[in-house]
Every structure is written in structure tokens, then in C-alpha cells.
Design a protein around this motif. Structure first.
Motif, PDB file in Angstrom:
ATOM      1  N   VAL A  34       0.839  -1.209   0.000  1.00 35.46           N
ATOM      2  CA  VAL A  34       0.000   0.000   0.000  1.00 35.46           C
ATOM      3  C   VAL A  34       0.868   1.251   0.000  1.00 35.46           C
ATOM      4  O   VAL A  34       0.635   2.194  -0.767  1.00 35.46           O
ATOM      5  N   LEU A  35       1.884   1.268   0.862  1.00 34.41           N
ATOM      6  CA  LEU A  35       2.771   2.432   0.923  1.00 34.41           C
ATOM      7  C   LEU A  35       3.490   2.644  -0.405  1.00 34.41           C
ATOM      8  O   LEU A  35       3.663   3.783  -0.854  1.00 34.41           O
ATOM      9  N   SER A  36       3.896   1.563  -1.052  1.00 34.74           N
ATOM     10  CA  SER A  36       4.607   1.665  -2.321  1.00 34.74           C
ATOM     11  C   SER A  36       3.715   2.226  -3.415  1.00 34.74           C
ATOM     12  O   SER A  36       4.173   3.019  -4.253  1.00 34.74           O
ATOM     13  N   THR A  37       2.460   1.817  -3.426  1.00 33.48           N
ATOM     14  CA  THR A  37       1.552   2.344  -4.442  1.00 33.48           C
ATOM     15  C   THR A  37       1.335   3.840  -4.258  1.00 33.48           C
ATOM     16  O   THR A  37       1.257   4.595  -5.230  1.00 33.48           O
ATOM     17  N   THR A  38       1.243   4.265  -2.999  1.00 40.68           N
ATOM     18  CA  THR A  38       1.092   5.694  -2.721  1.00 40.68           C
ATOM     19  C   THR A  38       2.325   6.467  -3.157  1.00 40.68           C
ATOM     20  O   THR A  38       2.226   7.515  -3.820  1.00 40.68           O
ATOM     21  N   VAL A  39       3.496   5.941  -2.807  1.00 40.91           N
ATOM     22  CA  VAL A  39       4.747   6.599  -3.160  1.00 40.91           C
ATOM     23  C   VAL A  39       4.916   6.668  -4.676  1.00 40.91           C
ATOM     24  O   VAL A  39       5.419   7.658  -5.219  1.00 40.91           O
ATOM     25  N   GLY A  40       4.501   5.600  -5.374  1.00 39.91           N
ATOM     26  CA  GLY A  40       4.592   5.619  -6.822  1.00 39.91           C
ATOM     27  C   GLY A  40       3.830   6.774  -7.436  1.00 39.91           C
ATOM     28  O   GLY A  40       4.308   7.437  -8.370  1.00 39.91           O
ATOM     29  N   GLU A  41       2.655   7.034  -6.906  1.00 39.30           N
ATOM     30  CA  GLU A  41       1.836   8.146  -7.401  1.00 39.30           C
ATOM     31  C   GLU A  41       2.455   9.492  -7.054  1.00 39.30           C
ATOM     32  O   GLU A  41       2.579  10.381  -7.909  1.00 39.30           O
ATOM     33  N   THR A  42       2.854   9.683  -5.803  1.00 41.69           N
ATOM     34  CA  THR A  42       3.330  10.995  -5.367  1.00 41.69           C
ATOM     35  C   THR A  42       4.711  11.334  -5.921  1.00 41.69           C
ATOM     36  O   THR A  42       4.971  12.477  -6.286  1.00 41.69           O
ATOM     37  N   ILE A  43       5.602  10.324  -6.007  1.00 37.15           N
ATOM     38  CA  ILE A  43       6.925  10.588  -6.563  1.00 37.15           C
ATOM     39  C   ILE A  43       6.824  10.933  -8.042  1.00 37.15           C
ATOM     40  O   ILE A  43       7.541  11.817  -8.542  1.00 37.15           O
ATOM     41  N   ALA A  44       5.953  10.263  -8.761  1.00 33.26           N
ATOM     42  CA  ALA A  44       5.740  10.601 -10.168  1.00 33.26           C
ATOM     43  C   ALA A  44       5.295  12.051 -10.311  1.00 33.26           C
ATOM     44  O   ALA A  44       5.750  12.781 -11.210  1.00 33.26           O
ATOM     45  N   ASP A  45       4.411  12.489  -9.410  1.00 29.94           N
ATOM     46  CA  ASP A  45       3.950  13.883  -9.437  1.00 29.94           C
ATOM     47  C   ASP A  45       5.085  14.846  -9.096  1.00 29.94           C
ATOM     48  O   ASP A  45       5.207  15.909  -9.710  1.00 29.94           O
ATOM     49  N   LEU A  94       8.404  14.395  -9.466  1.00 23.73           N
ATOM     50  CA  LEU A  94       9.418  14.443 -10.517  1.00 23.73           C
ATOM     51  C   LEU A  94       8.931  15.156 -11.769  1.00 23.73           C
ATOM     52  O   LEU A  94       9.614  16.018 -12.329  1.00 23.73           O
ATOM     53  N   SER A  95       7.732  14.800 -12.218  1.00 22.10           N
ATOM     54  CA  SER A  95       7.241  15.363 -13.478  1.00 22.10           C
ATOM     55  C   SER A  95       6.673  16.762 -13.307  1.00 22.10           C
ATOM     56  O   SER A  95       6.746  17.576 -14.241  1.00 22.10           O
ATOM     57  N   GLY A  96       6.134  17.064 -12.121  1.00 19.22           N
ATOM     58  CA  GLY A  96       5.490  18.353 -11.908  1.00 19.22           C
ATOM     59  C   GLY A  96       6.270  19.299 -11.030  1.00 19.22           C
ATOM     60  O   GLY A  96       6.765  20.331 -11.485  1.00 19.22           O
ATOM     61  N   THR A  97       6.422  18.953  -9.749  1.00 18.85           N
ATOM     62  CA  THR A  97       7.050  19.848  -8.780  1.00 18.85           C
ATOM     63  C   THR A  97       8.485  20.193  -9.172  1.00 18.85           C
ATOM     64  O   THR A  97       8.899  21.359  -9.091  1.00 18.85           O
ATOM     65  N   LEU A  98       9.264  19.206  -9.587  1.00 19.64           N
ATOM     66  CA  LEU A  98      10.655  19.439  -9.967  1.00 19.64           C
ATOM     67  C   LEU A  98      10.816  19.819 -11.440  1.00 19.64           C
ATOM     68  O   LEU A  98      11.927  20.125 -11.883  1.00 19.64           O
ATOM     69  N   GLY A  99       9.739  19.779 -12.175  1.00 19.58           N
ATOM     70  CA  GLY A  99       9.745  20.271 -13.549  1.00 19.58           C
ATOM     71  C   GLY A  99      10.453  19.403 -14.568  1.00 19.58           C
ATOM     72  O   GLY A  99      10.859  19.882 -15.630  1.00 19.58           O
ATOM     73  N   PHE A 100      10.619  18.099 -14.296  1.00 13.51           N
ATOM     74  CA  PHE A 100      11.287  17.233 -15.262  1.00 13.51           C
ATOM     75  C   PHE A 100      10.403  16.927 -16.467  1.00 13.51           C
ATOM     76  O   PHE A 100      10.909  16.572 -17.527  1.00 13.51           O
ATOM     77  N   GLY A 101       9.114  17.060 -16.286  1.00 12.44           N
ATOM     78  CA  GLY A 101       8.194  16.757 -17.372  1.00 12.44           C
ATOM     79  C   GLY A 101       7.859  15.278 -17.431  1.00 12.44           C
ATOM     80  O   GLY A 101       8.632  14.421 -16.990  1.00 12.44           O
ATOM     81  N   LEU A 102       6.715  14.973 -18.005  1.00 16.22           N
ATOM     82  CA  LEU A 102       6.220  13.604 -18.013  1.00 16.22           C
ATOM     83  C   LEU A 102       7.096  12.687 -18.875  1.00 16.22           C
ATOM     84  O   LEU A 102       7.442  11.576 -18.465  1.00 16.22           O
ATOM     85  N   THR A 103       7.468  13.151 -20.053  1.00 19.27           N
ATOM     86  CA  THR A 103       8.245  12.309 -20.966  1.00 19.27           C
ATOM     87  C   THR A 103       9.630  12.001 -20.408  1.00 19.27           C
ATOM     88  O   THR A 103      10.073  10.838 -20.382  1.00 19.27           O
ATOM     89  N   ARG A 104      10.337  13.022 -19.923  1.00 16.26           N
ATOM     90  CA  ARG A 104      11.682  12.821 -19.391  1.00 16.26           C
ATOM     91  C   ARG A 104      11.655  11.941 -18.151  1.00 16.26           C
ATOM     92  O   ARG A 104      12.501  11.050 -17.990  1.00 16.26           O
ATOM     93  N   THR A 105      10.697  12.187 -17.283  1.00 16.81           N
ATOM     94  CA  THR A 105      10.586  11.385 -16.071  1.00 16.81           C
ATOM     95  C   THR A 105      10.330   9.922 -16.412  1.00 16.81           C
ATOM     96  O   THR A 105      10.922   9.010 -15.809  1.00 16.81           O
ATOM     97  N   THR A 106       9.465   9.682 -17.392  1.00 17.88           N
ATOM     98  CA  THR A 106       9.159   8.307 -17.801  1.00 17.88           C
ATOM     99  C   THR A 106      10.393   7.607 -18.338  1.00 17.88           C
ATOM    100  O   THR A 106      10.663   6.445 -17.994  1.00 17.88           O
ATOM    101  N   MET A 107      11.173   8.294 -19.149  1.00 15.86           N
ATOM    102  CA  MET A 107      12.383   7.689 -19.732  1.00 15.86           C
ATOM    103  C   MET A 107      13.401   7.337 -18.652  1.00 15.86           C
ATOM    104  O   MET A 107      13.969   6.238 -18.650  1.00 15.86           O
TER     105      MET A 107
END
Length: 249
Positions: A17-28, A30-43
Motif C-alpha cells: 500500500v505504501l509503495s503504491t502511494t509513493v509511486g503516485e506521489t513521486i511521479a507527481d 518528478l514530473s510536476g514539482t521538480l519540472g522534469f516533465g512527463l516524458t523525461r521522467t518516464t524515460m
């Protein structure tokens, strides 16, 4: 290759459960708060995941400090896959849900048809499809269906409890119960993460994705450290002829 999974105990479900939550928030983050963008973060995250999978494929035993970071990374990449489909390719969430459900069913079916250890090669693809599916289901329930994060989390928790009761009292097969609960824990974790991270005007508690990620990661690290220490003590105290015995979670 074998999946080298841990025993399924309460610690397993808590970290999941904790891992699923972290997966969602860390993705947000990296791609949003830190400005890496969705494509770069995914790669970047997909590359890191591939590297850890190579190490995992070569592992001869379950190692908590390897297995659980890999689960977190699969969770992050699963989130990013669904986010890419939704935000960059305008794939509707009901369509994503259907596609990932079919992919998961096919993967589990193929894995079940193969004899161990060959069937275990399907374990990590199944986990990835589970997390991608859970992301789509969680977003569909909380956003498009308008349930909100709190109601969605409660609803998924009730469904998980129902699966447990069906397995315990109605004879639901263990494999079906495991994967049913595993799928539902993903949107449950997402709903809990969004409930904590999202601002109040969006239905959350306003903790933000960075703080939520840090808190949940700290708990994961603490539990995994405990599991690792327990495993070391277990192998140190076990008879020499029992070196391959897995400690419980």
C-alpha cells in the motif's frame, strides 16, 4: 529467473500500500514539482527500473533491500504509463482500464499455464500491469466518477476486505484472492496519497506530494530495514543445511 517474492504476510500488504502511494506521489514530484516533465521522467524511471530488473533476475534469493525498491519503481513507472496515455495521448480512463485489465488477465493466464519456474517470468509484467491498471481505476473513481479521494479510498478498502472474507469464509482460491486484492490496493494507495497530498480546494488535506512521498518512503525504509535485519538474524541462527530458507515478512 524467478520472481523471488517475499512471503505474503501483513508486512507485505503494508509495504505494498505504501509503495503504491509513493509511486503516485513521486511521479507527481518528478514530473510536476521538480519540472522534469512527463516524458523525461518516464524515460529516466523506466531506465532505472530496467537496471534493477536485471539485478533482480540474477538474484538467487529474496532480498528485501532489492525487492521493495523495485516494487516502488514499478509503481512509479506504472503511474507514468497511465499518465502518459491520459495526458499526452488523450486515451480515456475507461479505455485504459479495459486495456490494462485485459493485459493483466492475459499475463496471469500465461503465467498460470507455464510450470514453475518458467511461469514466474510473468510475475513482474503482471505487477507492472497491476499498477498501471490501479492508477487508471483510482483516477476514474476519484475524478471522473466524482467520488472524491476519501470516499474512493474507503470504497476500495471495503472491496479488499470483501476479497479477504471471500477467501477466508467462502473458498475463494488463494491466487485469485491475492491478485484481486493486489489490484485493488493500488487505487486504494493512490486515493490515500491524493487525499494527503492534494490541496484542500481539490478535496485533499494539503500536505503536498513532496511531504507525502517523504513520509511514506521513511516508513518503507524502516520496515524494509527491519525485514533485512530479521532475515540476517534468521540465516545466522539457522542450521547450515537450511541456508535457502526464506524468513517471513
Amino acid at each position: 529467473m524467478t520472481a523471488r517474492p517475499p512471503q505474503v504476510t501483513i508486512s507485505f500488504w503494508i509495504i505494498t500500500v505504501l509503495s503504491t502511494t509513493v509511486g503516485e506521489t513521486i511521479a507527481d514530484v518528478l514530473s510536476g514539482t521538480l519540472g522534469f516533465g512527463l516524458t523525461r521522467t518516464t524515460m529516466v524511471m523506466t531506465t532505472v527500473l530496467a537496471c534493477l530488473l536485471v539485478i533482480q533476475y540474477r538474484a538467487r534469493r529474496y532480498v528485501p533491500a532489492l525487492y521493495w525498491p523495485l516494487i516502488v519503481l514499478v509503481s512509479i513507472v506504472g503511474t507514468l504509463i497511465t499518465d502518459n496515455l491520459t495526458e499526452l495521448f488523450d486515451v480515456p480512463l475507461p479505455a485504459s482500464t479495459t486495456v490494462f485489465a485485459l493485459l493483466l488477465a492475459a499475463t496471469l493466464g500465461l503465467g498460470h499455464a507455464r510450470h514453475a519456474p518458467a511461469g514466474e517470468d510473468f510475475y513482474w509484467p503482471a505487477v507492472l500491469f497491476t499498477f498501471a491498471l490501479g492508477t487508471a481505476v483510482g483516477d476514474l473513481a476519484a475524478d471522473e466518477l466524482g467520488l472524491g479521494y476519501g470516499v474512493a479510498a474507503l470504497g476500495f478498502a471495503v472491496l479488499v476486505a470483501g476479497i479477504w472474507a471471500a477467501h477466508r469464509h467462502l473458498g475463494l482460491p488463494a491466487v485469485a484472492a491475492f491478485w484481486g486484492a493486489y489490484v485493488l490496493l493500488r487505487p486504494l494507495g493512490i486515493a490515500l496519497g491524493d487525499l494527503l497530498a492534494q490541496p484542500a480546494d481539490a478535496g485533499g488535506l494539503g500536505a503536498g506530494p513532496f511531504l507525502t512521498s517523504a513520509l511514506f518512503l521513511a516508513v518503507i525504509v524502516a520496515v524494509v530495514a527491519h525485514l533485512s535485519a530479521t532475515r540476517v538474524r534468521h540465516h545466522r541462527d539457522a542450521p547450515a543445511s537450511n541456508t535457502e530458507t526464506r524468513s517471513s515478512c
